[in-house]
Scaffold this active site. Structure first.
Site, PDB file in Angstrom:
ATOM      1  N   CYS A 173      -6.239   0.841   3.658  1.00 16.01           N
ATOM      2  CA  CYS A 173      -7.472   0.065   3.494  1.00 16.01           C
ATOM      3  C   CYS A 173      -8.028  -0.348   4.859  1.00 16.01           C
ATOM      4  O   CYS A 173      -8.405   0.518   5.645  1.00 16.01           O
ATOM      5  CB  CYS A 173      -7.231  -1.131   2.568  1.00 16.01           C
ATOM      6  SG  CYS A 173      -8.754  -1.894   1.981  1.00 16.01           S
ATOM      7  N   HIS A 204      -5.495   1.591  -2.259  1.00 19.78           N
ATOM      8  CA  HIS A 204      -4.216   0.871  -2.140  1.00 19.78           C
ATOM      9  C   HIS A 204      -3.139   1.617  -2.922  1.00 19.78           C
ATOM     10  O   HIS A 204      -3.019   1.414  -4.133  1.00 19.78           O
ATOM     11  CB  HIS A 204      -4.360  -0.552  -2.677  1.00 19.78           C
ATOM     12  CG  HIS A 204      -5.157  -1.432  -1.773  1.00 19.78           C
ATOM     13  ND1 HIS A 204      -4.607  -2.111  -0.723  1.00 19.78           N
ATOM     14  CD2 HIS A 204      -6.481  -1.704  -1.751  1.00 19.78           C
ATOM     15  CE1 HIS A 204      -5.543  -2.787  -0.085  1.00 19.78           C
ATOM     16  NE2 HIS A 204      -6.703  -2.557  -0.677  1.00 19.78           N
ATOM     17  N   GLU A 247      -0.110   1.035  -3.019  1.00 14.32           N
ATOM     18  CA  GLU A 247       0.839   0.044  -3.551  1.00 14.32           C
ATOM     19  C   GLU A 247       0.335  -0.593  -4.843  1.00 14.32           C
ATOM     20  O   GLU A 247       1.083  -1.269  -5.538  1.00 14.32           O
ATOM     21  CB  GLU A 247       1.140  -1.023  -2.485  1.00 14.32           C
ATOM     22  CG  GLU A 247       0.071  -2.068  -2.222  1.00 14.32           C
ATOM     23  CD  GLU A 247      -1.074  -1.598  -1.321  1.00 14.32           C
ATOM     24  OE1 GLU A 247      -1.201  -0.385  -1.081  1.00 14.32           O
ATOM     25  OE2 GLU A 247      -1.867  -2.464  -0.882  1.00 14.32           O
TER      26      GLU A 247
END
Lengths: 251, 193
Positions: free
Chosen positions: B77, B175, B177
């Protein structure tokens, strides 16, 4: 293409999930971590946790719950409820939340929105607006819907975006808990008047209601609680239906 | 294996650490230069604002350290955007690994872009076993232009770089994650590079 989002909301009190009907008569609907894992497996696009507890231990309990959620799920989540300072936000983001939502505290101290946007970026600042239609307009309510203000929701929405809000979570108190559908008119009016995404909340009862709030209400995301918690609508079924209705959705 | 997550003034470093824990990697969250230099893999995360993040990196002398790394580095990001040449956010000079500019989305669409969007034209070992048009989770108001280093593209009003690679430097705008199982696959790919 960017998809519309389906967001289950979990109200948290003292570490447990609850859901009020018209903000009152709270019923227990389970353990937040269990529900969070279940929803992410089912294909929820995001989760929202609203902490409605009001004890002195509140902050610590909330951080612990946020931390456990963050460790266990791999989709984004927002945490709100009684957040009133940059320090509160730091603790919640640091515990693993992706975004925070602010409501009453932002109304009383609008510079909080600006401070949060500068410090953490607009993308993690959600401003929640509770609104009720009366005397021919939609007014902002505070303190979980208990305190009326003279501010019109449409005006407040523009102000918060000007201050740096990255998203608006709009709850219609008239619709909340009724299962008669979202407030498509005010959702659309606000969605078309600001540049940030709108999460519509309050009133979901059927799969058609979700379609309506995306098509008619121009919402970017739709949030619901009890229809998901009590399995009246299953997320995979809902998403399949929306896809068939030509709404861009993540399957 | 030693995996370091660069800690700076803004960021979601713990979310990345939790995601690594889920794939059995215990990462070190640090802004210590020696720890970063000696790591096998470095993740440069980020949620925040470009100019204040760059100021922090310069003050801590982390800017030169990051640029000089030879081991695999993954910017996420804002981390990816800081690896580009220049950002329109705060008119910021960035680290210059990737030569493109980072520009603000036009407000014809909702800004920031928040939510799940597809990635396509995938080409990099880090995207191995990720399918074309897979959904990833994005939250950003600025985007990196396309260039020869683009390894995945996304459309939001225009086509932009949703992932970049140059030598040992990798960047993803989304993202991983927070992008469910597909995102986890990308983190696994990075760790096993």
């Amino acid at each position: 293409m960017l998809t519309k989002r389906i967001i289950p909301c979990l109200d948290i009190k003292d570490g447990r999930t609850v859901k009020g009907v018209n903000f009152e008569n709270i019923r227990d609907a389970g353990d937040p971590i269990v529900l969070a894992i279940e929803y992410s497996k089912q294909g929820a696009d995001e989760l929202v946790f609203l902490d409605i507890s009001a004890t002195n231990e509140k902050r610590k309990t909330l951080s612990e719950v946020v931390n456990r959620i963050a460790k266990n799920i791999n989709i984004p989540f927002t945490v709100g409820g009684g957040i009133s300072s940059v320090e509160d936000v730091y603790e919640i983001l640091n515990s693993g939340a992706d975004k925070v939502s602010v409501n009453t505290s932002a109304f009383k101290n609008p510079s909080l929105i600006n401070d949060l946007a500068k410090r953490y970026g607009s993308q993690c600042v959600v401003v929640a607006i509770d609104t009720k239609f009366e005397n021919d307009d939609w007014y902002v309510y505070l303190n979980g819907g208990k305190v009326k203000t003279e501010k019109k929701a449409a005006d407040w929405a523009k102000e918060v975006v000007g201050l740096g809000a990255g998203e608006i979570l709009l709850t219609s108190m008239n619709n909340d808990g009724t299962k008669n559908g979202f407030a498509n008119d005010i959702t659309r009016a606000i969605s078309e008047s600001v540049t940030v995404p709108i999460i519509a909340s309050g009133g979901a009862g059927t799969m058609e209601h979700f379609k309506d709030v995306f098509v008619t209400g121009k919402a970017d995301a739709a949030l619901a609680a009890s229809v998901f918690h009590f399995k009246e609508i299953e997320i995979p079924t809902l998403k399949k239906y929306l896809n068939e209705q030509k709404i861009t959705i993540r399957l | 294996m030693k995996v370091a997550i660069v800690k700076y003034n803004s960021g979601n470093s713990c979310s990345v650490a939790f995601a690594l824990e889920r794939i059995g990697i215990s990462a070190l969250i640090t802004s210590e230069i020696d720890e970063i230099k000696t790591a096998d893999k470095i993740i440069f995360p980020g949620v925040g604002e470009a100019s204040s993040a760059m100021k922090f990196l310069r003050d801590q002398k982390l800017d030169k350290v990051i640029v000089g790394l030879k081991q695999p580095v993954l910017g996420i990001c804002l981390g990816m955007q800081l690896l580009c040449e220049k950002s329109e956010e705060g008119n910021t000079d960035c680290l210059g690994i990737f030569k493109q500019r980072v520009l603000k989305f036009s407000e014809e669409n909702k800004v920031p872009q928040i939510g799940w969007n597809t990635i396509s034209n995938l080409k990099s070992p880090i995207l191995k076993n990720v399918k074309e048009m897979e959904y990833m989770y994005f939250v950003h108001g600025y985007y990196a232009e396309k260039s020869v280093d683009t390894i995945a593209s996304t459309n939001y009003g225009l086509e932009y770089s949703s992932a970049l690679q140059k030598d040992n430097f990798y960047g993803v705008q989304f993202h991983p994650e927070k992008s469910s199982d597909a995102g986890q696959k990308i983190l696994e790919n990075f760790i096993t590079l």
